[in-house]
Motif scaffolding. Structure first.
Motif, PDB file in Angstrom:
ATOM      1  N   ARG A  28       0.839  -1.208   0.000  1.00 35.94           N
ATOM      2  CA  ARG A  28       0.000   0.000   0.000  1.00 35.94           C
ATOM      3  C   ARG A  28       0.873   1.257   0.000  1.00 35.94           C
ATOM      4  O   ARG A  28       0.585   2.215  -0.704  1.00 35.94           O
ATOM      5  N   GLN A  29       1.967   1.228   0.779  1.00 31.57           N
ATOM      6  CA  GLN A  29       2.882   2.366   0.788  1.00 31.57           C
ATOM      7  C   GLN A  29       3.507   2.572  -0.594  1.00 31.57           C
ATOM      8  O   GLN A  29       3.604   3.705  -1.075  1.00 31.57           O
ATOM      9  N   ARG A  30       3.913   1.500  -1.236  1.00 32.52           N
ATOM     10  CA  ARG A  30       4.505   1.612  -2.577  1.00 32.52           C
ATOM     11  C   ARG A  30       3.476   2.125  -3.580  1.00 32.52           C
ATOM     12  O   ARG A  30       3.797   2.914  -4.465  1.00 32.52           O
ATOM     13  N   ALA A  37       3.995  10.062  -7.113  1.00 30.64           N
ATOM     14  CA  ALA A  37       4.986  10.390  -8.143  1.00 30.64           C
ATOM     15  C   ALA A  37       4.290  10.715  -9.465  1.00 30.64           C
ATOM     16  O   ALA A  37       4.705  11.617 -10.188  1.00 30.64           O
ATOM     17  N   GLY A  38       3.210  10.001  -9.780  1.00 33.75           N
ATOM     18  CA  GLY A  38       2.456  10.281 -11.004  1.00 33.75           C
ATOM     19  C   GLY A  38       1.791  11.646 -10.971  1.00 33.75           C
ATOM     20  O   GLY A  38       1.762  12.367 -11.969  1.00 33.75           O
ATOM     21  N   GLN A  39       1.252  12.017  -9.803  1.00 31.35           N
ATOM     22  CA  GLN A  39       0.627  13.337  -9.683  1.00 31.35           C
ATOM     23  C   GLN A  39       1.662  14.452  -9.813  1.00 31.35           C
ATOM     24  O   GLN A  39       1.414  15.467 -10.469  1.00 31.35           O
ATOM     25  N   HIS A  40       2.828  14.257  -9.202  1.00 30.96           N
ATOM     26  CA  HIS A  40       3.890  15.255  -9.342  1.00 30.96           C
ATOM     27  C   HIS A  40       4.333  15.367 -10.798  1.00 30.96           C
ATOM     28  O   HIS A  40       4.572  16.469 -11.296  1.00 30.96           O
ATOM     29  N   LEU A  41       4.434  14.234 -11.464  1.00 33.72           N
ATOM     30  CA  LEU A  41       4.861  14.227 -12.866  1.00 33.72           C
ATOM     31  C   LEU A  41       3.866  14.981 -13.740  1.00 33.72           C
ATOM     32  O   LEU A  41       4.249  15.783 -14.595  1.00 33.72           O
ATOM     33  N   ARG A  42       2.575  14.763 -13.513  1.00 36.68           N
ATOM     34  CA  ARG A  42       1.558  15.471 -14.308  1.00 36.68           C
ATOM     35  C   ARG A  42       1.593  16.977 -14.067  1.00 36.68           C
ATOM     36  O   ARG A  42       1.493  17.771 -15.000  1.00 36.68           O
ATOM     37  N   SER A  43       1.744  17.382 -12.808  1.00 37.33           N
ATOM     38  CA  SER A  43       1.772  18.826 -12.533  1.00 37.33           C
ATOM     39  C   SER A  43       3.035  19.471 -13.098  1.00 37.33           C
ATOM     40  O   SER A  43       2.978  20.590 -13.628  1.00 37.33           O
ATOM     41  N   LEU A  44       4.164  18.786 -13.022  1.00 40.30           N
ATOM     42  CA  LEU A  44       5.390  19.333 -13.600  1.00 40.30           C
ATOM     43  C   LEU A  44       5.299  19.396 -15.121  1.00 40.30           C
ATOM     44  O   LEU A  44       5.789  20.345 -15.739  1.00 40.30           O
ATOM     45  N   ASN A  45       4.676  18.395 -15.718  1.00 42.44           N
ATOM     46  CA  ASN A  45       4.515  18.402 -17.171  1.00 42.44           C
ATOM     47  C   ASN A  45       3.622  19.563 -17.604  1.00 42.44           C
ATOM     48  O   ASN A  45       3.867  20.207 -18.625  1.00 42.44           O
ATOM     49  N   GLN A  46       2.593  19.853 -16.823  1.00 49.29           N
ATOM     50  CA  GLN A  46       1.723  20.988 -17.125  1.00 49.29           C
ATOM     51  C   GLN A  46       2.521  22.288 -17.054  1.00 49.29           C
ATOM     52  O   GLN A  46       2.386  23.158 -17.925  1.00 49.29           O
ATOM     53  N   SER A 111       8.398  -0.315 -11.617  1.00 52.52           N
ATOM     54  CA  SER A 111       8.181  -1.185 -12.763  1.00 52.52           C
ATOM     55  C   SER A 111       9.245  -2.271 -12.797  1.00 52.52           C
ATOM     56  O   SER A 111      10.424  -2.021 -12.555  1.00 52.52           O
ATOM     57  N   ALA A 112       8.808  -3.473 -13.136  1.00 54.56           N
ATOM     58  CA  ALA A 112       9.750  -4.586 -13.245  1.00 54.56           C
ATOM     59  C   ALA A 112      10.520  -4.507 -14.562  1.00 54.56           C
ATOM     60  O   ALA A 112      11.646  -4.996 -14.668  1.00 54.56           O
ATOM     61  N   GLU A 113       9.917  -3.886 -15.570  1.00 56.04           N
ATOM     62  CA  GLU A 113      10.564  -3.756 -16.866  1.00 56.04           C
ATOM     63  C   GLU A 113      11.507  -2.563 -16.865  1.00 56.04           C
ATOM     64  O   GLU A 113      11.266  -1.570 -16.202  1.00 56.04           O
TER      65      GLU A 113
END
Length: 196
Positions: A28-30, A37-46, A111-113
């Motif tokens: 759950r923590q991960r 991290a996804g939310q930060h990435l979207r706001s930085l991309n904006q 991601s494992a890949e």
């Protein structure tokens, strides 16, 4: 004293349940870290797309303002400020790109890949940098030749002639009389008299 088989089963169940809860909480923590991290990435991309657009709009306004100012020293100051503003924006978007790369690296940890990074990197940043660098160069060129940017031009003789023509044509003429015509015609059989 040795525990009975029933007690050892209960102890094993308790230990396994505790380990399962620890694993669930770790997952759950991960998951929360991944979502954050996804939310930060979207706001930085904006921000990455908004900052250069805003800078270009402000630079355009400064250029327009520089062409309307009559004092050459003020025009030079405005154009140098526009060049500095464009160069500062290049530093800002490069910093934003590094922050975005940090967030991408955090998401790649989940991601494992392994991500495919074979293609060219930072194409968008390089395009914005080229546009903003061109803007700074144009601003500096304008600052080095401020007299070529004046919007105040002496009126030509042709403009004077056209103004005279407009005055002659623009004199009011006598108003025409309008005849009111009804929009709807009355029905034709209402106007006819009945036959005697």
């Amino acid at each position: 004293m040795n525990p009975t088989p029933l007690e050892s089963i209960e102890i094993l169940k308790n230990r396994l349940a505790s380990e399962l809860e620890d694993r669930k909480w770790g997952f759950r923590q991960r998951e929360l870290q991944y979502l954050e991290a996804g939310q930060h990435l979207r706001s930085l991309n904006q921000l990455m797309w908004q900052v250069p657009s805003i800078v270009i709009a402000i630079t355009g306004g400064l250029w327009y303002g520089a062409t309307t100012v009559e004092d050459p020293r003020a025009r030079i100051a405005v154009l140098i400020f526009a060049a500095f503003f464009s160069l500062l924006a290049i530093r800002i978007i490069r910093r934003l790109r590094r922050l975005i790369q940090t967030q991408i690296d955090k998401q790649d940890q989940f991601s494992a890949e392994t991500p495919n990074t074979a293609g060219p990197k930072n194409i968008v940043i390089n395009c914005w940098t080229a546009a903003l660098l061109g803007s700074a160069i144009v601003s500096l060129l304008g600052a080095s030749h401020p007299s070529s940017l004046s919007k105040k031009l002496a009126p030509s003789k042709e403009a004077d002639r056209s103004a005279l023509r407009i005055e002659v044509v623009a004199k009011p003429a006598l108003p025409r009389l309008c005849i009111a015509v009804p929009l709807v015609k009355p029905p034709t059989n209402a106007l006819r008299k009945p036959p005697p």
